[in-house]
Design a protein around this motif. Structure first.
Motif, PDB file in Angstrom:
ATOM      1  N   ALA A  56      38.800  57.077  -5.639  1.00 23.85           N
ATOM      2  CA  ALA A  56      37.761  57.406  -4.659  1.00 23.85           C
ATOM      3  C   ALA A  56      36.657  56.347  -4.666  1.00 23.85           C
ATOM      4  CB  ALA A  56      37.192  58.792  -4.943  1.00 23.85           C
ATOM      5  N   MET A  57      36.278  55.894  -5.857  1.00 27.88           N
ATOM      6  CA  MET A  57      35.260  54.839  -5.934  1.00 27.88           C
ATOM      7  C   MET A  57      35.758  53.562  -5.272  1.00 27.88           C
ATOM      8  SD  MET A  57      33.325  55.206  -9.591  1.00 27.88           S
ATOM      9  CE  MET A  57      34.691  55.647 -10.641  1.00 27.88           C
ATOM     10  N   GLN A  58      37.038  53.205  -5.525  1.00 26.50           N
ATOM     11  CA  GLN A  58      37.603  51.995  -4.924  1.00 26.50           C
ATOM     12  C   GLN A  58      37.692  52.100  -3.410  1.00 26.50           C
ATOM     13  OE1 GLN A  58      41.328  51.592  -7.011  1.00 26.50           O
ATOM     14  NE2 GLN A  58      40.409  50.303  -8.581  1.00 26.50           N
ATOM     15  N   ALA A  59      37.850  53.333  -2.905  1.00 25.60           N
ATOM     16  CA  ALA A  59      37.913  53.547  -1.459  1.00 25.60           C
ATOM     17  C   ALA A  59      36.512  53.600  -0.841  1.00 25.60           C
ATOM     18  CB  ALA A  59      38.673  54.840  -1.148  1.00 25.60           C
ATOM     19  N   HIS A  60      35.476  53.468  -1.663  1.00 29.92           N
ATOM     20  CA  HIS A  60      34.087  53.470  -1.214  1.00 29.92           C
ATOM     21  C   HIS A  60      33.756  54.738  -0.430  1.00 29.92           C
ATOM     22  CE1 HIS A  60      33.589  49.379  -2.649  1.00 29.92           C
ATOM     23  NE2 HIS A  60      34.753  49.107  -2.090  1.00 29.92           N
ATOM     24  N   VAL A  61      33.926  55.878  -1.102  1.00 33.83           N
ATOM     25  CA  VAL A  61      33.648  57.177  -0.509  1.00 33.83           C
ATOM     26  C   VAL A  61      32.202  57.227  -0.026  1.00 33.83           C
ATOM     27  CG1 VAL A  61      33.354  59.620  -1.078  1.00 33.83           C
ATOM     28  CG2 VAL A  61      35.374  58.408  -1.850  1.00 33.83           C
ATOM     29  N   THR A  62      32.022  57.695   1.197  1.00 35.49           N
ATOM     30  CA  THR A  62      30.689  57.886   1.760  1.00 35.49           C
ATOM     31  C   THR A  62      30.329  59.371   1.717  1.00 35.49           C
ATOM     32  OG1 THR A  62      31.496  58.268   4.004  1.00 35.49           O
ATOM     33  CG2 THR A  62      31.089  55.953   3.360  1.00 35.49           C
ATOM     34  N   THR A  63      29.080  59.674   1.994  1.00 33.75           N
ATOM     35  CA  THR A  63      28.648  61.069   2.051  1.00 33.75           C
ATOM     36  C   THR A  63      29.416  61.798   3.156  1.00 33.75           C
ATOM     37  OG1 THR A  63      26.462  60.396   1.277  1.00 33.75           O
ATOM     38  CG2 THR A  63      26.632  62.571   2.242  1.00 33.75           C
ATOM     39  N   ALA A  64      29.641  61.131   4.278  1.00 36.08           N
ATOM     40  CA  ALA A  64      30.405  61.740   5.370  1.00 36.08           C
ATOM     41  C   ALA A  64      31.845  62.012   4.936  1.00 36.08           C
ATOM     42  CB  ALA A  64      30.382  60.841   6.609  1.00 36.08           C
ATOM     43  N   ASP A  65      32.445  61.083   4.190  1.00 38.33           N
ATOM     44  CA  ASP A  65      33.793  61.310   3.654  1.00 38.33           C
ATOM     45  C   ASP A  65      33.780  62.536   2.747  1.00 38.33           C
ATOM     46  OD1 ASP A  65      34.656  58.889   4.839  1.00 38.33           O
ATOM     47  OD2 ASP A  65      34.401  57.760   2.960  1.00 38.33           O
ATOM     48  N   GLY A  66      32.731  62.655   1.932  1.00 41.38           N
ATOM     49  CA  GLY A  66      32.608  63.787   1.021  1.00 41.38           C
ATOM     50  C   GLY A  66      32.588  65.099   1.772  1.00 41.38           C
ATOM     51  N   ARG A  67      31.773  65.183   2.806  1.00 38.52           N
ATOM     52  CA  ARG A  67      31.689  66.429   3.585  1.00 38.52           C
ATOM     53  C   ARG A  67      33.017  66.738   4.268  1.00 38.52           C
ATOM     54  NH1 ARG A  67      26.571  64.218   4.774  1.00 38.52           N
ATOM     55  NH2 ARG A  67      27.373  63.405   6.738  1.00 38.52           N
ATOM     56  N   ALA A  68      33.646  65.726   4.867  1.00 36.73           N
ATOM     57  CA  ALA A  68      34.929  65.943   5.546  1.00 36.73           C
ATOM     58  C   ALA A  68      36.013  66.346   4.551  1.00 36.73           C
ATOM     59  CB  ALA A  68      35.341  64.681   6.308  1.00 36.73           C
ATOM     60  N   GLY A  69      36.026  65.720   3.386  1.00 34.79           N
ATOM     61  CA  GLY A  69      37.017  66.046   2.369  1.00 34.79           C
ATOM     62  C   GLY A  69      36.829  67.441   1.809  1.00 34.79           C
ATOM     63  N   VAL A  70      35.592  67.831   1.575  1.00 31.17           N
ATOM     64  CA  VAL A  70      35.318  69.182   1.082  1.00 31.17           C
ATOM     65  C   VAL A  70      35.804  70.201   2.107  1.00 31.17           C
ATOM     66  CG1 VAL A  70      33.479  70.852   0.558  1.00 31.17           C
ATOM     67  CG2 VAL A  70      33.444  68.563  -0.479  1.00 31.17           C
ATOM     68  N   ALA A  71      35.570  69.947   3.383  1.00 31.29           N
ATOM     69  CA  ALA A  71      36.035  70.870   4.428  1.00 31.29           C
ATOM     70  C   ALA A  71      37.560  70.996   4.394  1.00 31.29           C
ATOM     71  CB  ALA A  71      35.564  70.389   5.797  1.00 31.29           C
ATOM     72  N   ARG A  72      38.260  69.909   4.124  1.00 33.18           N
ATOM     73  CA  ARG A  72      39.732  69.918   4.039  1.00 33.18           C
ATOM     74  C   ARG A  72      40.256  70.595   2.783  1.00 33.18           C
ATOM     75  NH1 ARG A  72      42.708  64.199   4.975  1.00 33.18           N
ATOM     76  NH2 ARG A  72      42.179  63.914   7.149  1.00 33.18           N
ATOM     77  N   SER A  73      39.468  70.543   1.725  1.00 38.07           N
ATOM     78  CA  SER A  73      39.942  70.944   0.401  1.00 38.07           C
ATOM     79  C   SER A  73      40.125  72.445   0.227  1.00 38.07           C
ATOM     80  CB  SER A  73      38.969  70.447  -0.675  1.00 38.07           C
ATOM     81  OG  SER A  73      37.768  71.211  -0.670  1.00 38.07           O
ATOM     82  N   GLY A  74      39.414  73.233   1.011  1.00 39.54           N
ATOM     83  CA  GLY A  74      39.461  74.675   0.826  1.00 39.54           C
ATOM     84  C   GLY A  74      38.538  75.158  -0.281  1.00 39.54           C
ATOM     85  N   VAL A  75      37.747  74.270  -0.844  1.00 43.61           N
ATOM     86  CA  VAL A  75      36.805  74.616  -1.903  1.00 43.61           C
ATOM     87  C   VAL A  75      35.442  74.850  -1.246  1.00 43.61           C
ATOM     88  CG1 VAL A  75      35.663  73.778  -4.013  1.00 43.61           C
ATOM     89  CG2 VAL A  75      38.083  73.275  -3.613  1.00 43.61           C
ATOM     90  N   LYS A  76      34.732  75.860  -1.710  1.00 40.23           N
ATOM     91  CA  LYS A  76      33.417  76.170  -1.153  1.00 40.23           C
ATOM     92  C   LYS A  76      32.479  74.972  -1.284  1.00 40.23           C
ATOM     93  CE  LYS A  76      33.501  81.096  -2.081  1.00 40.23           C
ATOM     94  NZ  LYS A  76      32.827  82.214  -2.780  1.00 40.23           N
ATOM     95  N   PRO A  77      31.670  74.718  -0.267  1.00 44.09           N
ATOM     96  CA  PRO A  77      30.725  73.592  -0.333  1.00 44.09           C
ATOM     97  C   PRO A  77      29.697  73.720  -1.447  1.00 44.09           C
ATOM     98  CG  PRO A  77      30.901  74.441   1.909  1.00 44.09           C
ATOM     99  CD  PRO A  77      31.663  75.384   1.032  1.00 44.09           C
ATOM    100  N   THR A  78      29.514  74.940  -1.966  1.00 42.07           N
ATOM    101  CA  THR A  78      28.534  75.162  -3.030  1.00 42.07           C
ATOM    102  C   THR A  78      29.127  75.030  -4.431  1.00 42.07           C
ATOM    103  OG1 THR A  78      28.944  77.536  -2.868  1.00 42.07           O
ATOM    104  CG2 THR A  78      27.073  76.638  -1.605  1.00 42.07           C
ATOM    105  N   ALA A  79      30.450  74.851  -4.531  1.00 42.49           N
ATOM    106  CA  ALA A  79      31.095  74.679  -5.844  1.00 42.49           C
ATOM    107  C   ALA A  79      30.663  73.338  -6.441  1.00 42.49           C
ATOM    108  CB  ALA A  79      32.612  74.735  -5.699  1.00 42.49           C
ATOM    109  N   ASP A  80      30.591  73.270  -7.758  1.00 44.31           N
ATOM    110  CA  ASP A  80      30.123  72.048  -8.433  1.00 44.31           C
ATOM    111  C   ASP A  80      30.840  70.781  -7.964  1.00 44.31           C
ATOM    112  OD1 ASP A  80      28.168  73.387  -9.857  1.00 44.31           O
ATOM    113  OD2 ASP A  80      29.380  73.596 -11.663  1.00 44.31           O
ATOM    114  N   PRO A  81      32.190  70.756  -7.892  1.00 47.61           N
ATOM    115  CA  PRO A  81      32.837  69.515  -7.452  1.00 47.61           C
ATOM    116  C   PRO A  81      32.446  69.111  -6.027  1.00 47.61           C
ATOM    117  CG  PRO A  81      34.442  70.998  -8.454  1.00 47.61           C
ATOM    118  CD  PRO A  81      33.168  71.766  -8.298  1.00 47.61           C
ATOM    119  N   SER A  82      32.252  70.098  -5.157  1.00 44.90           N
ATOM    120  CA  SER A  82      31.854  69.810  -3.769  1.00 44.90           C
ATOM    121  C   SER A  82      30.454  69.208  -3.724  1.00 44.90           C
ATOM    122  CB  SER A  82      31.884  71.089  -2.924  1.00 44.90           C
ATOM    123  OG  SER A  82      33.173  71.651  -2.916  1.00 44.90           O
ATOM    124  N   VAL A  83      29.559  69.780  -4.474  1.00 49.72           N
ATOM    125  CA  VAL A  83      28.183  69.284  -4.515  1.00 49.72           C
ATOM    126  C   VAL A  83      28.152  67.871  -5.084  1.00 49.72           C
ATOM    127  CG1 VAL A  83      25.903  69.639  -5.565  1.00 49.72           C
ATOM    128  CG2 VAL A  83      27.180  71.599  -4.641  1.00 49.72           C
TER     129      VAL A  83
END
Length: 143
Positions: A56-83
């Protein structure tokens, strides 16, 4: 417990790379990847989380990537990994989370990596990519 040999370690890292990139490229479902991950010993799960965080670091994850990925993941946005992944800059200490959080962390990391890696493949590697992990065969999904 027998320690891993360096050959075992390299083989496991290659397997991890294959599974994660198959998920990112739609050749394997996230569900299948989670099943693979869940069957691993806790120490191996930590190794995978460290490895995928590196991708993920090598792919230069952005904040927008983070939000889009969390939405795809099925994990609540408030869970520690999502935050963690949606922070600016993202936090990548997923292997340090309690073992009860490892599956959520894997779901989030792989989903965010898929978003970021797809963006990079389309922008920088389209038509002229020499990265082996971007040129996986279209083999049928593996369990």
């Amino acid at each position: 417990m027998t320690p891993l040999s360096s050959d075992d370690d390299r083989s496991f890292r290659r397997e991890t790379e294959r599974v994660v990139n198959e998920i990112a490229q739609g050749l394997r479902t996230l569900h299948s990847g989670v099943s693979w991950f869940s069957d691993l010993a806790p120490t191996r799960q930590q190794m995978v989380l460290q490895e995928v965080a590196g991708y993920a670091m090598q792919a230069h994850v952005t904040t927008a990537d983070g939000r889009a990925g969390v939405a795809r993941s099925g994990v609540k946005p408030t869970a520690d990994p999502s935050v963690m992944i949606c922070m600016d800059p993202p936090r990548f200490g997923f292997a340090g989370l309690p073992s009860a959080e490892h599956v959520k962390a894997f779901r989030v990391l792989v989903s965010v990596f898929a978003v970021a890696d797809t963006r990079r493949r389309e922008r920088y590697c389209k038509g002229a990519c020499g990265h082996a992990w971007h040129n996986l065969s279209d083999a049928t999904e593996q369990p």
